[in-house]
Design a protein around this motif. Structure first.
Motif, PDB file in Angstrom:
ATOM      1  N   ARG A 208       0.828  -1.209   0.000  1.00 58.66           N
ATOM      2  CA  ARG A 208       0.000   0.000   0.000  1.00 58.66           C
ATOM      3  C   ARG A 208       0.869   1.269   0.000  1.00 58.66           C
ATOM      4  O   ARG A 208       0.520   2.267  -0.616  1.00 58.66           O
ATOM      5  N   TYR A 209       2.005   1.194   0.700  1.00 55.62           N
ATOM      6  CA  TYR A 209       2.910   2.342   0.702  1.00 55.62           C
ATOM      7  C   TYR A 209       3.470   2.575  -0.703  1.00 55.62           C
ATOM      8  O   TYR A 209       3.585   3.732  -1.148  1.00 55.62           O
ATOM      9  N   CYS A 211       2.008   1.881  -3.492  1.00 56.00           N
ATOM     10  CA  CYS A 211       0.928   2.489  -4.285  1.00 56.00           C
ATOM     11  C   CYS A 211       0.738   3.962  -3.929  1.00 56.00           C
ATOM     12  O   CYS A 211       0.494   4.806  -4.795  1.00 56.00           O
ATOM     13  N   GLN A 212       0.874   4.256  -2.641  1.00 56.90           N
ATOM     14  CA  GLN A 212       0.728   5.650  -2.206  1.00 56.90           C
ATOM     15  C   GLN A 212       1.804   6.528  -2.825  1.00 56.90           C
ATOM     16  O   GLN A 212       1.529   7.639  -3.303  1.00 56.90           O
ATOM     17  N   GLU A 213       3.033   6.044  -2.823  1.00 55.74           N
ATOM     18  CA  GLU A 213       4.144   6.816  -3.375  1.00 55.74           C
ATOM     19  C   GLU A 213       4.034   6.951  -4.897  1.00 55.74           C
ATOM     20  O   GLU A 213       4.467   7.946  -5.480  1.00 55.74           O
ATOM     21  N   LYS A 214       3.449   5.958  -5.556  1.00 58.23           N
ATOM     22  CA  LYS A 214       3.318   5.974  -7.016  1.00 58.23           C
ATOM     23  C   LYS A 214       1.932   6.455  -7.469  1.00 58.23           C
ATOM     24  O   LYS A 214       1.585   6.336  -8.646  1.00 58.23           O
ATOM     25  N   ARG A 215       1.150   6.977  -6.499  1.00 54.42           N
ATOM     26  CA  ARG A 215      -0.191   7.517  -6.788  1.00 54.42           C
ATOM     27  C   ARG A 215      -1.087   6.486  -7.475  1.00 54.42           C
ATOM     28  O   ARG A 215      -1.705   6.740  -8.510  1.00 54.42           O
ATOM     29  N   LEU A 216      -1.128   5.311  -6.857  1.00 58.47           N
ATOM     30  CA  LEU A 216      -1.970   4.229  -7.374  1.00 58.47           C
ATOM     31  C   LEU A 216      -3.013   3.855  -6.320  1.00 58.47           C
ATOM     32  O   LEU A 216      -2.804   4.055  -5.122  1.00 58.47           O
ATOM     33  N   ASP A 217      -4.130   3.331  -6.775  1.00 64.26           N
ATOM     34  CA  ASP A 217      -5.165   2.839  -5.873  1.00 64.26           C
ATOM     35  C   ASP A 217      -5.024   1.316  -5.763  1.00 64.26           C
ATOM     36  O   ASP A 217      -5.316   0.596  -6.716  1.00 64.26           O
TER      37      ASP A 217
END
Length: 613
Positions: A208-209, A211-217
């Motif tokens: 999840r981190y 995805c957060q850093e890569k602006r993904l859901d």
């Protein structure tokens, strides 16, 4: 025919056997000791272990893992067109381990000892035994994982007496246990845990981190990409075991990217999980009534304990160095294999008793004075009680002229009766009298086979009614159950009526009559403490109190026999007259004078007073 030991884990499972004086790990067909607890379906073909784990990414809808978390529940897994309960999936793992053992031993295997978390309730234990039956294994004995770990430690260290805190952090669950080892007995004092916390939760946080850093859901990703992402997170976590920094590299259909992560970042990301690690530790210390100073050894168990940050965190919260005895991955399996050797009565392993505990509380409903429509739970057998156990409670009528007392039996930790699992009920007729004037004695007797005997006796009429409750995990026939119930009779004796305790109470009463002053007050106080421990009916507390009380009585006896007199009365010398003349009077020619005797007596009184002060 060999009895094997199986560590049925959430993420990985192992099989062992006791052979040539040691517990031996059995490799699978790939030569590895760890078999992933993963099952996958491809039409009519069932894959188990490493092949199934590979299919988690390519065939996520036909593959399942971490199903141990839901043992004993109604959860259904749909793999392709087929539906499975958690114990049915576990049966595939057990069957594969059985086949590996048979190939290794070159003989059929029909029986196994299987390890389970100590906090597993009846439903979870029952599901584990059913999984064994489905796999073609007789699972007569389940062993608590912390007990297995402690057994392995004892065999490795050859130590007899120790208090261990076993911190078992695997891929899917966290178990924390206090274990007491003494006189060839391994006794679990208290257990706690979180069956929704494991190494896989760290993987999910890292994913999840990313995805957060890569602006993904994360939730919007397809199942294949999620699988790749979680696999990459797991690899990054493993890399951080040996390095200060690692890279999460993800290569999937819709995602190709890399993210460097340091160990310090990992700690920050996982902060909520580390906080959850502390709660079971605090709870187990409270339940076990031990201080940190009384813990001799902290034992790390489970693959997630190989993460340096986990070990550092445990050291930090406990304030002492934790030990990794052998490999955290295999210590439970080695202990389970050793217990299989004990069960098979191998001559090259000493007989060690592994006690079992009740992982949940058992009690009856009582009237709630503030909310009559909602009964409270009155606990008779508390969680973490060593089994077999028998406990009593006294209850009275709650209404005027009621004709019966309805006892409902519950299992659980909730304050209100309806927050717990209902097991059964028993109605006991009582004479119609004003409320509070009729009392009943209620006794619960329970053993590890899941047999609960409930007995209620109206004290005024001596009328007794009983209820026999048997858990689903019990596979014994009627004759075997009758034998077990008969064997439980000896546990129905109140601790104060047992010979060893009655003897100490009798000694205490005698010494009370023989003493005066402060010494008599001390005897009275110690009698009270021991009687209080007996009334608690807690085996561990009584054992400690008995040891303390016995030592105290020995000291008082010595005081009465020796402490109030000089050495001449304690151990009179056959040549007392010559000694008396030479050493005490200095007169070598005659009998001591009256003045000499008076001075000696006054000196003795003065010395006695100084000692008392």
């Amino acid at each position: 025919m060999a009895i094997i030991g199986i560590d049925l884990g959430t993420t990985n499972s192992l099989v062992t056997v006791w052979k040539n004086g040691q517990s031996i790990l059995i490799p699978n067909t790939f030569g590895h000791f760890l078999t992933p607890s993963v099952v996958s379906i491809d039409h009519e073909t069932i894959y188990v272990g490493e092949i199934a784990k590979e299919r988690l990414i390519t065939h996520p809808k036909e593959t399942a893992g971490i199903f141990k978390r839901f043992m004993g529940s109604d959860k259904i897994y749909t793999l392709g067109k087929r539906r499975f309960r958690p114990e049915e999936l576990s049966a595939f793992i057990l069957k594969k381990l059985k086949e590996d053992a048979e190939a290794f031993l070159k003989e059929p295997v029909a029986e196994a000892v299987v390890s389970v978390p100590a906090y597993f309730n009846d439903a979870q234990r029952s599901a584990t035994k059913r999984a064994g039956e489905l796999a073609g294994l007789k699972v007569e004995r389940l062993v608590n994982e912390p007990s297995a770990a402690a057994l392995a430690c004892q065999l490795m260290n050859a130590e007899e007496d120790a208090n261990l805190l076993v911190f078992d952090f695997g891929g899917g669950t966290l178990d924390v246990s206090l274990v007491e080892c003494f006189d060839n007995v391994i006794n679990v004092l208290a257990v706690s845990g979180d069956n929704r916390l494991g190494g896989s939760d760290f993987d999910r946080l890292l994913a999840r981190y990313f995805c957060q850093e890569k602006r993904l859901d994360f939730e919007a990703l397809n199942e294949n990409t999620k699988g790749v992402l979680l696999q990459s997170a797991e690899k990054c976590k493993f890399d951080l075991t040996d390095a200060e920094t690692a890279k999460m590299t993800v290569s999937a259909e819709e995602l190709h990217d890399t993210l460097p992560i340091s160990r310090e970042q990992f700690i920050e990301i996982a902060a909520p999980l580390f906080t959850r690690l502390t709660e079971p530790i605090k709870k187990v210390l409270i339940d076990g009534s031990l201080s940190l100073d009384e813990i001799d050894q902290v034992v790390l168990v489970g693959g997630s304990c190989k993460m340096p940050v986990v070990k550092l965190y445990v050291n930090y919260v406990l304030g002492k160095e934790a030990d990794s005895i052998g490999s955290p991955d295999t210590i439970v399996a080695l202990g389970t294999g050793a217990y299989a050797g004990i069960k098979a009565r191998h001559q090259d392993i000493r007989d060690i008793l592994l006690t079992d505990i009740c992982p949940f509380s058992l009690g009856v409903n009582i009237v709630n004075p503030l909310e009559h429509s909602r009964d409270l739970m009155s606990v008779l057998i508390e969680r973490n009680t060593t089994l077999p156990a028998s406990r009593t409670g006294i209850y009275c009528t709650a209404s005027d002229f009621q004709s019966k007392i309805e006892l409902k039996v519950y299992q659980g930790e909730g304050r209100y009766a309806d927050e717990n699992s209902f097991l059964g009920k028993l109605d006991l007729p009582v004479p119609r009298k004003p409320k509070g004037q009729e009392t009943v004695d209620v006794r619960f007797t329970y053993d590890i086979n899941g047999i609960l005997v409930v007995e209620a006796t109206a004290l005024s009429t001596k009328n007794t009614k009983s209820l026999l409750l048997i858990s689903d995990s019990n596979t014994m026939d009627k004759h075997e159950i009758e034998k077990k119930v008969a064997a439980l009779q000896k546990y129905k004796i109140h601790p104060k009526d047992k010979d060893e305790n009655r003897l100490l109470l009798a000694r205490g009463d005698r010494l009370f009559t023989q003493t005066v002053g402060e010494l008599r007050k001390a005897v009275e106080f110690e009698l009270f403490l021991f009687s209080h421990a007996l009334e608690s009916q807690k085996t561990h507390a009584i054992s400690k109190a008995r040891e303390r009380f016995s030592y105290f009585l020995d000291q008082v006896s010595w005081e009465l026999e020796n402490g109030g007199f000089g050495p001449s009365l304690t151990n009179p010398d056959e040549n007392w007259y010559q000694t008396f003349k030479t050493e005490d009077t200095g007169d070598k020619t005659g009998i001591p004078s009256e003045e000499d005797l008076k001075n000696l007596f006054l000196n003795w009184q003065l010395n006695r007073k100084k000692r008392d002060d």
